[in-house]
Scaffold this motif. Structure first.
Motif, PDB file in Angstrom:
ATOM      1  N   LEU A  54       0.873  -1.106   0.085  1.00  0.00           N
ATOM      2  CA  LEU A  54      -0.169   0.014  -0.168  1.00  0.00           C
ATOM      3  C   LEU A  54       0.776   1.275   0.084  1.00  0.00           C
ATOM      4  CD1 LEU A  54      -2.793   1.441   0.112  1.00  0.00           C
ATOM      5  CD2 LEU A  54      -2.450   1.059   2.674  1.00  0.00           C
ATOM      6  N   ALA A  55       0.515   2.261  -0.924  1.00  0.00           N
ATOM      7  CA  ALA A  55       1.306   3.282  -0.930  1.00  0.00           C
ATOM      8  C   ALA A  55       0.614   4.444  -1.067  1.00  0.00           C
ATOM      9  CB  ALA A  55       2.420   3.253  -2.210  1.00  0.00           C
ATOM     10  N   GLY A  56       0.906   5.746  -1.531  1.00  0.00           N
ATOM     11  CA  GLY A  56       0.293   6.971  -1.626  1.00  0.00           C
ATOM     12  C   GLY A  56      -0.054   7.617  -0.266  1.00  0.00           C
ATOM     13  N   ALA A 103       0.295  -1.712  -4.974  1.00  0.00           N
ATOM     14  CA  ALA A 103       1.118  -2.384  -5.919  1.00  0.00           C
ATOM     15  C   ALA A 103       1.187  -3.934  -5.605  1.00  0.00           C
ATOM     16  CB  ALA A 103       2.614  -1.987  -5.816  1.00  0.00           C
ATOM     17  N   VAL A 104       0.783  -4.622  -6.580  1.00  0.00           N
ATOM     18  CA  VAL A 104       0.679  -6.306  -6.428  1.00  0.00           C
ATOM     19  C   VAL A 104       1.671  -6.689  -7.292  1.00  0.00           C
ATOM     20  CG1 VAL A 104      -0.875  -8.230  -6.553  1.00  0.00           C
ATOM     21  CG2 VAL A 104      -1.760  -5.650  -5.768  1.00  0.00           C
ATOM     22  N   VAL A 120      -9.860   2.275  -5.862  1.00  0.00           N
ATOM     23  CA  VAL A 120      -8.566   1.635  -5.567  1.00  0.00           C
ATOM     24  C   VAL A 120      -7.700   1.788  -6.881  1.00  0.00           C
ATOM     25  CG1 VAL A 120      -7.245  -0.432  -4.888  1.00  0.00           C
ATOM     26  CG2 VAL A 120      -9.539   0.055  -3.835  1.00  0.00           C
ATOM     27  N   GLU A 121      -6.487   2.085  -6.830  1.00  0.00           N
ATOM     28  CA  GLU A 121      -5.714   2.085  -7.932  1.00  0.00           C
ATOM     29  C   GLU A 121      -4.820   0.890  -7.779  1.00  0.00           C
ATOM     30  OE1 GLU A 121      -5.791   3.822 -10.524  1.00  0.00           O
ATOM     31  OE2 GLU A 121      -7.065   5.576 -10.150  1.00  0.00           O
ATOM     32  N   LEU A 122      -4.979  -0.088  -8.821  1.00  0.00           N
ATOM     33  CA  LEU A 122      -4.179  -1.432  -8.522  1.00  0.00           C
ATOM     34  C   LEU A 122      -3.025  -1.203  -9.554  1.00  0.00           C
ATOM     35  CD1 LEU A 122      -6.846  -3.905  -8.239  1.00  0.00           C
ATOM     36  CD2 LEU A 122      -5.306  -3.193  -6.359  1.00  0.00           C
ATOM     37  N   PHE A 123      -1.834  -1.394  -9.220  1.00  0.00           N
ATOM     38  CA  PHE A 123      -0.460  -1.460 -10.104  1.00  0.00           C
ATOM     39  C   PHE A 123      -0.029  -2.877  -9.902  1.00  0.00           C
ATOM     40  CE2 PHE A 123      -1.186   2.582  -8.482  1.00  0.00           C
ATOM     41  CZ  PHE A 123      -0.879   3.506  -9.583  1.00  0.00           C
ATOM     42  N   GLY A 163       6.219   2.480   0.709  1.00  0.00           N
ATOM     43  CA  GLY A 163       4.898   1.792   1.166  1.00  0.00           C
ATOM     44  C   GLY A 163       4.920   0.948   2.216  1.00  0.00           C
ATOM     45  N   LEU A 164       3.718   0.507   2.494  1.00  0.00           N
ATOM     46  CA  LEU A 164       3.329  -0.508   3.592  1.00  0.00           C
ATOM     47  C   LEU A 164       3.088  -1.698   3.093  1.00  0.00           C
ATOM     48  CD1 LEU A 164       2.890  -1.034   6.795  1.00  0.00           C
ATOM     49  CD2 LEU A 164       0.338  -0.267   6.135  1.00  0.00           C
ATOM     50  N   VAL A 165       3.922  -2.806   3.693  1.00  0.00           N
ATOM     51  CA  VAL A 165       3.732  -4.198   3.200  1.00  0.00           C
ATOM     52  C   VAL A 165       2.343  -4.591   3.761  1.00  0.00           C
ATOM     53  CG1 VAL A 165       4.744  -6.534   3.107  1.00  0.00           C
ATOM     54  CG2 VAL A 165       6.184  -4.480   2.697  1.00  0.00           C
TER      55      VAL A 165
END
Length: 254
Positions: free
Chosen positions: A31-33, A49-50, A70-73, A102-104
């Motif tokens: 999780l970022a942003g 980010a996945v 949700v924005e998925l990368f 980001g947070l894992v």
């Protein structure tokens, strides 16, 4: 980052549920942003980010989960290498920052930790210098825009020209500092990170022009940056047209 156990709508908890429900086999989810940086509002989306197994599809996708945008990368290892390379060329470092800051949410075999270290190294190294021809072109554009800013009395025209001055001066300052760039709301944030003094003066001048119609401080700040890049450029400037390469289809904006 801790979340409120009594609040099922907490964005971090929502992100963890999404990762668990939609990507149970992912190598990692991060999780970022704004949610991680502390800038989130009640309407902020989630940037996740996945990392998936090789053979999957690298893509960006916008979805809604439990009412939140949700924005998925989503990317494979090879896809992530391509995105890192594209973000280095664009000088924005979007994916690098997502992993570095980001947070894992989930990971297997330390996948997220390895990418985080790689991203941190890339960010520390910074983008390469702009090509001399590109700097020359930016100098010419900024010189012309500053002339237009001084010449026009029309309010709307002045604001339109000011936008060109801001973006071009920012590009030159980022290059001078060998700093990562940003677009939209990230432009002022990156400017202040790159050079709080000159970047702050440029932003303060821009705000003063927009609020009060006074361009002098803005023009002075941009002119100082132009001097750092080699000074004004008018007569003698020439360029040869070249077709721009197509952007990578999976590259996210930043």
């Amino acid at each position: 980052m801790s979340s409120d156990a009594d609040d099922p709508t907490h964005p971090v908890d929502q992100a963890r549920r999404l990762a668990a429900e939609w990507f149970p086999d992912a190598l990692s989810a991060v999780l970022a942003g704004s949610t991680v940086s502390g800038r989130a509002t009640t309407t902020s989306d989630l940037d996740i980010a996945v990392l998936i197994e090789d053979g999957g599809e690298t893509r960006r996708e916008t979805v809604r989960f439990e009412g939140r945008l949700v924005e998925l990368f989503i990317h494979t290892r090879a896809g992530l290498d391509e995105l890192f390379a594209a973000d280095t060329v664009s000088r924005r470092g979007v994916m690098q920052r997502m992993y570095a800051d980001g947070l894992v949410l989930s990971e297997r075999d330390g996948a997220a930790a390895r990418i985080k270290r790689h991203a941190e190294d890339a960010l520390r190294e910074g983008p390469g210098a702009l090509a001399p021809a590109t700097v020359e072109s930016r100098r010419y554009v900024l010189t012309d825009a500053l002339d237009d800013l001084a010449d026009t009395a029309d309010v709307v025209e002045r604001l339109a020209v000011a936008a060109v001055v801001l973006s071009t001066a920012a590009d030159l300052l980022f290059d001078h500092c060998r700093a990562w760039t940003g677009g939209g709301k990230w432009l002022p944030r990156r400017l202040l990170e790159a050079d709080p003094g000159r970047g702050g003066a440029l932003l303060d001048g821009y705000r003063r022009l927009c609020e009060y119609g006074e361009p002098e401080e803005f023009a002075d700040a941009a002119a100082e940056i132009l001097t750092l890049a080699g000074g004004p450029l008018r007569e003698g400037y020439a360029r040869t047209w070249r077709a721009a390469p197509e952007p990578h289809p999976s590259a996210p904006p930043g």
